[in-house]
Design a protein around this motif. Structure first.
Motif, PDB file in Angstrom:
ATOM      1  N   ALA A   1      49.374   3.571  25.044  1.00  0.00           N
ATOM      2  CA  ALA A   1      49.242   2.264  25.680  1.00  0.00           C
ATOM      3  C   ALA A   1      47.779   1.874  25.777  1.00  0.00           C
ATOM      4  CB  ALA A   1      49.844   2.323  27.084  1.00  0.00           C
ATOM      5  N   SER A   2      47.531   0.617  26.081  1.00  0.00           N
ATOM      6  CA  SER A   2      46.151   0.179  26.268  1.00  0.00           C
ATOM      7  C   SER A   2      46.130  -1.010  27.212  1.00  0.00           C
ATOM      8  CB  SER A   2      45.530  -0.229  24.932  1.00  0.00           C
ATOM      9  OG  SER A   2      46.024  -1.500  24.567  1.00  0.00           O
ATOM     10  N   SER A   3      44.923  -1.440  27.546  1.00  0.00           N
ATOM     11  CA  SER A   3      44.788  -2.613  28.406  1.00  0.00           C
ATOM     12  C   SER A   3      45.290  -3.870  27.700  1.00  0.00           C
ATOM     13  CB  SER A   3      43.318  -2.840  28.764  1.00  0.00           C
ATOM     14  OG  SER A   3      42.735  -1.664  29.204  1.00  0.00           O
TER      15      SER A   3
ATOM     16  N   THR B   1      46.295  13.353  22.608  1.00  0.00           N
ATOM     17  CA  THR B   1      46.028  12.967  21.225  1.00  0.00           C
ATOM     18  C   THR B   1      44.725  12.172  21.189  1.00  0.00           C
ATOM     19  OG1 THR B   1      47.642  11.222  21.673  1.00  0.00           O
ATOM     20  CG2 THR B   1      48.363  13.034  20.304  1.00  0.00           C
TER      21      THR B   1
ATOM     22  N   GLN C   1      40.658   6.639  33.551  1.00  0.00           N
ATOM     23  CA  GLN C   1      40.518   6.083  32.202  1.00  0.00           C
ATOM     24  C   GLN C   1      39.331   6.729  31.507  1.00  0.00           C
ATOM     25  OE1 GLN C   1      40.507   1.782  33.028  1.00  0.00           O
ATOM     26  NE2 GLN C   1      42.044   1.652  31.438  1.00  0.00           N
TER      27      GLN C   1
ATOM     28  N   ARG D   1      40.010   6.413  17.281  1.00  0.00           N
ATOM     29  CA  ARG D   1      39.584   5.079  17.648  1.00  0.00           C
ATOM     30  C   ARG D   1      38.308   4.778  16.874  1.00  0.00           C
ATOM     31  NH1 ARG D   1      40.579   1.709  22.295  1.00  0.00           N
ATOM     32  NH2 ARG D   1      38.840   0.277  22.515  1.00  0.00           N
TER      33      ARG D   1
ATOM     34  N   VAL E   1      47.847  12.479  28.113  1.00  0.00           N
ATOM     35  CA  VAL E   1      47.479  12.101  26.754  1.00  0.00           C
ATOM     36  C   VAL E   1      46.626  13.216  26.184  1.00  0.00           C
ATOM     37  CG1 VAL E   1      46.105  10.521  25.352  1.00  0.00           C
ATOM     38  CG2 VAL E   1      47.620   9.608  27.105  1.00  0.00           C
TER      39      VAL E   1
ATOM     40  N   PHE F   1      48.512   9.096  16.095  1.00  0.00           N
ATOM     41  CA  PHE F   1      47.241   8.480  16.484  1.00  0.00           C
ATOM     42  C   PHE F   1      46.127   9.245  15.777  1.00  0.00           C
ATOM     43  CE2 PHE F   1      43.457   7.839  18.889  1.00  0.00           C
ATOM     44  CZ  PHE F   1      43.532   6.533  19.336  1.00  0.00           C
TER      45      PHE F   1
ATOM     46  N   SER G   1      39.005  -2.968  29.923  1.00  0.00           N
ATOM     47  CA  SER G   1      39.283  -1.942  28.908  1.00  0.00           C
ATOM     48  C   SER G   1      38.141  -0.937  28.856  1.00  0.00           C
ATOM     49  CB  SER G   1      39.433  -2.643  27.557  1.00  0.00           C
ATOM     50  OG  SER G   1      39.229  -1.736  26.515  1.00  0.00           O
ATOM     51  N   SER G   2      38.450   0.283  28.392  1.00  0.00           N
ATOM     52  CA  SER G   2      37.374   1.265  28.247  1.00  0.00           C
ATOM     53  C   SER G   2      36.553   0.983  26.989  1.00  0.00           C
ATOM     54  CB  SER G   2      37.933   2.684  28.219  1.00  0.00           C
ATOM     55  OG  SER G   2      38.858   2.807  27.180  1.00  0.00           O
TER      56      SER G   2
ATOM     57  N   ASP H   1      42.301   0.949  16.943  1.00  0.00           N
ATOM     58  CA  ASP H   1      42.896   2.285  16.793  1.00  0.00           C
ATOM     59  C   ASP H   1      43.409   2.462  15.363  1.00  0.00           C
ATOM     60  OD1 ASP H   1      42.455   2.801  19.444  1.00  0.00           O
ATOM     61  OD2 ASP H   1      44.516   2.433  20.081  1.00  0.00           O
TER      62      ASP H   1
ATOM     63  N   TYR I   1      54.105   8.381  17.944  1.00  0.00           N
ATOM     64  CA  TYR I   1      54.537   7.365  18.905  1.00  0.00           C
ATOM     65  C   TYR I   1      55.354   6.305  18.182  1.00  0.00           C
ATOM     66  CZ  TYR I   1      50.937   9.601  21.710  1.00  0.00           C
ATOM     67  OH  TYR I   1      50.187  10.517  22.387  1.00  0.00           O
TER      68      TYR I   1
ATOM     69  N   MET J   1      53.285   8.832  25.987  1.00  0.00           N
ATOM     70  CA  MET J   1      53.184   7.409  25.638  1.00  0.00           C
ATOM     71  C   MET J   1      51.831   7.013  25.098  1.00  0.00           C
ATOM     72  SD  MET J   1      53.065   5.846  29.461  1.00  0.00           S
ATOM     73  CE  MET J   1      52.247   4.308  29.078  1.00  0.00           C
TER      74      MET J   1
ATOM     75  N   LYS K   1      37.001   8.853  29.435  1.00  0.00           N
ATOM     76  CA  LYS K   1      37.070   9.729  28.277  1.00  0.00           C
ATOM     77  C   LYS K   1      35.622  10.073  27.959  1.00  0.00           C
ATOM     78  CE  LYS K   1      40.763   6.700  26.820  1.00  0.00           C
ATOM     79  NZ  LYS K   1      40.470   5.341  27.292  1.00  0.00           N
TER      80      LYS K   1
HETATM   81  P1  AMP Z   1      42.032   1.286  27.629  1.00  0.00           P
HETATM   82  O1  AMP Z   1      42.004  -0.054  27.000  1.00  0.00           O
HETATM   83  O2  AMP Z   1      40.779   1.636  28.346  1.00  0.00           O
HETATM   84  O3  AMP Z   1      43.230   1.427  28.458  1.00  0.00           O
HETATM   85  O4  AMP Z   1      42.151   2.363  26.457  1.00  0.00           O
HETATM   86  C1  AMP Z   1      43.179   2.252  25.519  1.00  0.00           C
HETATM   87  C2  AMP Z   1      42.845   3.138  24.378  1.00  0.00           C
HETATM   88  O5  AMP Z   1      42.991   4.518  24.756  1.00  0.00           O
HETATM   89  C3  AMP Z   1      43.764   2.964  23.198  1.00  0.00           C
HETATM   90  O6  AMP Z   1      43.434   1.847  22.411  1.00  0.00           O
HETATM   91  C4  AMP Z   1      43.557   4.278  22.488  1.00  0.00           C
HETATM   92  O7  AMP Z   1      42.348   4.256  21.749  1.00  0.00           O
HETATM   93  C5  AMP Z   1      43.432   5.252  23.653  1.00  0.00           C
HETATM   94  N1  AMP Z   1      44.766   5.817  23.934  1.00  0.00           N
HETATM   95  C6  AMP Z   1      45.715   5.380  24.771  1.00  0.00           C
HETATM   96  N2  AMP Z   1      46.825   6.132  24.710  1.00  0.00           N
HETATM   97  C7  AMP Z   1      46.574   7.080  23.785  1.00  0.00           C
HETATM   98  C8  AMP Z   1      47.312   8.163  23.248  1.00  0.00           C
HETATM   99  N3  AMP Z   1      48.539   8.458  23.664  1.00  0.00           N
HETATM  100  N4  AMP Z   1      46.715   8.924  22.299  1.00  0.00           N
HETATM  101  C9  AMP Z   1      45.469   8.674  21.878  1.00  0.00           C
HETATM  102  N5  AMP Z   1      44.716   7.674  22.357  1.00  0.00           N
HETATM  103  C10 AMP Z   1      45.259   6.878  23.286  1.00  0.00           C
END
Ligand code: AMP
Length: 604
Positions: free
Chosen positions: A334-336, A309, A568, A439, A307, A436, A97-98, A420, A355, A332, A570
């Motif tokens: 999504a996350s890890s 947002t 990934q 974070r 993305v 959204f 995950s990021s 989030d 969403y 969309m 940011k």
């Molecule tokens: P990662 O786990 O590295 O894939 O990051 C996932 C995180 O990226 C999510 O928990 C959000 O904080 C952010 N994220 C993913 N999709 C979006 C979205 N559509 N809008 C805003 N933030 C997002």
């Protein structure tokens, strides 16, 4: 979810969405039951559930956790212990995950069928889009997609970002040909581990197919912008490759080279002239800048997908600048940890995007953030332990209220706080639609002040208005809590460009303008920040350091060289690494400070 669900198209997908959202409550309950049936015998769950699969018992006894609560179990599996520590099904990989914990990346468990769930969500996107923009299956998509190198855990399981896992899976490589899946990028270029070559090849492929590209995009807006800026600097190389019909020497990876050689096929002076004319020119009324370049290079593109947002919202003006009116679309969320949901109104303005969480992807609960958004404080701000009884089910959230998302997954996360912050904007059938908000991971703090990403973003919006009125665009920013000065103060690093004379023009910096930006940011920061600054005097004047053009790309390169993933990536909104700070400080053009204290009154 069986094999049939993998290839939803059009009507069928939309009908499925209606059914899912109409029965969100029942589906959520059956998802939790299924997770408990499979996983109640795991070491983790049996501690709390003692073999029971009772949903109410789960909600009463299983604690709400952050990464620290599951990390030791994950580590044991990574070191070779059986998956049954947390999951009833074998864990096949870990997703990096990021999000980080104590500087370390977080590893999220994943089981084989999770790829089906992700594919399922991807396959919903185009049928939703097609309702608004028909005919998208009659051409290609220039989607700039990137992988990063992966590692193995001591037990031999792959650990990699979720998108890398997906692009390397048969679900991606064996996606149905034609229809909505026709990408300009050759798979060899997407899978190329060298990010620069990958980007070069994908841009070149996009230019070669410029007349049949119906949509443009990348996963995150940052990756798309980086690619556009790369093209802006290097377009003559692309023109030369097209003119000669041979890829340039930058394309040295053998499989990329052979894919691109085959795609270029033969010298194409006509196409080379077209691209050259567009990239070198710009129209008179555009001031011969790159404003609207995407529309000119890809004239049939109907939308730009990324993305936009959360922390990506800051890229909207730059993408609007390059896009020249092509609609920006966020599809969309999504996350890890888990894929969450889709945007059912994809043509809505990025600032209005919501969403809809899909109730069959995982079990979702919501931690109410009591006084949010009015006072921007967390329900249980500094407490590690959250009372599980406070959580609200998916269908029970209230319009206007803000929540932190908590997930339970098939792969072994139980009541896990994603971090989030989401706000309920409405419902589609029974399923809530969330905006959204931010974070919960960026905090600047010097005294009793605490500034999160959303606060900082609000400050940027206030200051951006001032720079934009002077034909300047704030393209990137980050922050830093400078505690070496007495008292400590907030530092913002800004990269700005001129929109009037072309993106690459050197601009002159008017001290009055930047001082008013400093104070505009401070005026919009939190009550406690302004009290510290104006009353307690525990904070010094906010500083803006304007950096040279390209600094934030260099920052991205630095993080990628340290193991980050390009798609990934940011921009961190707060810098705490010494290397990154050194890089930023080495490129400062000028510094400006707030000329006076921000407005503050004890009555708020
Ligand atoms: P990662 O786990 O590295 O894939 O990051 C996932 C995180 O990226 C999510 O928990 C959000 O904080 C952010 N994220 C993913 N999709 C979006 C979205 N559509 N809008 C805003 N933030 C997002």
């Amino acid at each position: 979810m069986d094999g049939k669900t993998l290839e939803y198209k059009g009507e069928e997908a939309l009908n499925e969405l209606e059914k899912l959202t109409a029965k969100a409550s029942d589906i959520q309950e059956s998802i939790l039951k299924e997770i408990l049936k499979r996983n109640s015998a795991t070491e983790y769950l049996s501690k709390y559930m003692e073999g029971s699969i009772d949903v109410e018992k789960y909600k009463k006894t299983v604690p709400v956790i952050t990464y620290e609560g599951i990390q030791p179990y994950i580590q044991r599996i990574a070191n070779g212990e059986d998956s049954s520590v947390i999951s009833g099904h074998p864990i096949t990989e870990f997703l990096i995950s990021s999000g980080t914990s104590g500087g370390e990346p977080r590893l999220m468990p994943s089981i084989a069928e999770d790829l089906d769930r992700r594919t399922y969500l991807y396959n919903l996107i185009m049928p939703i889009m097609n309702q608004y923009i028909p005919g998208l299956d009659k051409g290609k998509a220039m989607q700039l997609l990137f992988v990063k190198s992966e590692m193995l855990t001591p037990s031999g399981l792959p650990a990699r970002p979720v998108l890398t896992s997906y692009y390397k899976s048969p679900h991606f490589s064996r996606r149905a040909a034609g229809s909505f899946n026709d990408l300009t990028s050759p798979t060899e270029a997407i899978l190329c581990p060298d990010a620069l070559q990958s980007m070069y090849c994908q841009l070149l492929a996009g230019l070669i197919h410029r007349h049949c590209v119906l949509r443009l995009g990348a996963v995150f807006a940052s990756a798309l912008l980086r690619s556009i800026r790369f093209l802006e600097r290097h377009w003559p190389d692309f023109v030369a490759d097209i003119r000669r019909g041979i890829p340039g020497s930058i394309v040295s990876d053998p499989s990329c080279r052979s894919a691109m050689t085959a795609m270029l096929d033969a010298p194409n002076p006509l196409l080379a002239d077209e691209v050259q004319r567009i990239c070198s020119g710009g129209s008179e009324e555009e001031g011969r800048s790159w404003r609207g370049i995407l529309r000119r290079l890809w004239p049939k593109a109907r939308f730009i997908e990324a993305v936009l947002t959360g922390s990506m919202a800051q890229y909207v003006p730059a993408l609007e600048f390059y896009g020249g009116g092509i609609p920006l679309v966020c599809t969309m969320y999504a996350s890890s940890e888990c894929y969450f949901g889709v945007n059912l109104r994809p043509l809505s303005d990025p600032a209005e995007v919501t969403y809809t969480l899909l109730p069959n992807l995982g079990f979702f609960e919501f931690l109410p953030l009591v006084s949010w958004p009015a006072r921007r404080s967390w329900a249980k701000e500094d407490e590690e332990v959250v009372d599980g009884g406070m959580l609200v089910d998916l269908v029970d959230v209230k319009i206007g209220a803000c929540y932190e998302l908590v997930v339970t997954t098939f792969a072994g996360l139980y009541r896990y706080r994603v971090g989030d912050v989401l706000q309920v904007a409405g419902f589609h059938n029974q399923a809530p639609q969330f905006k959204f908000i931010c974070r919960q991971n960026v905090v600047l703090s010097i005294d009793s002040d605490k500034t999160n990403e959303d606060d900082l973003h609000k400050g940027m919006i206030a200051a951006k208005k001032l720079v934009e009125s002077r034909d300047l665009l704030l393209v990137e920013y980050t922050s830093y809590a400078d505690t070496l000065t007495i008292p400590g103060h907030y530092v913002l690093f800004w990269e700005i460009v001129s929109t009037a004379n072309g993106m690459n023009t050197m601009i002159s910096l008017d001290p009055k303008l930047f001082e008013s930006c400093c104070i505009a940011v401070e005026d919009s920061l939190s009550y406690v920040y302004r009290r510290c600054r104006s009353k307690d005097k525990s904070l010094g004047p906010l500083e803006i350091r304007v950096v040279e053009l390209g600094t934030f790309e260099a920052l991205m390169d630095l993080f990628i060289s340290q193991g980050g993933s390009i798609n990934q990536y940011k921009t961190p909104r707060c810098i705490d690494s010494a290397d990154a700070l050194k890089l930023l400080n080495s490129r400062v053009r000028a510094c400006f400070f707030s000329p006076h204290e921000p407005a503050w009154s004890p009555n708020m």
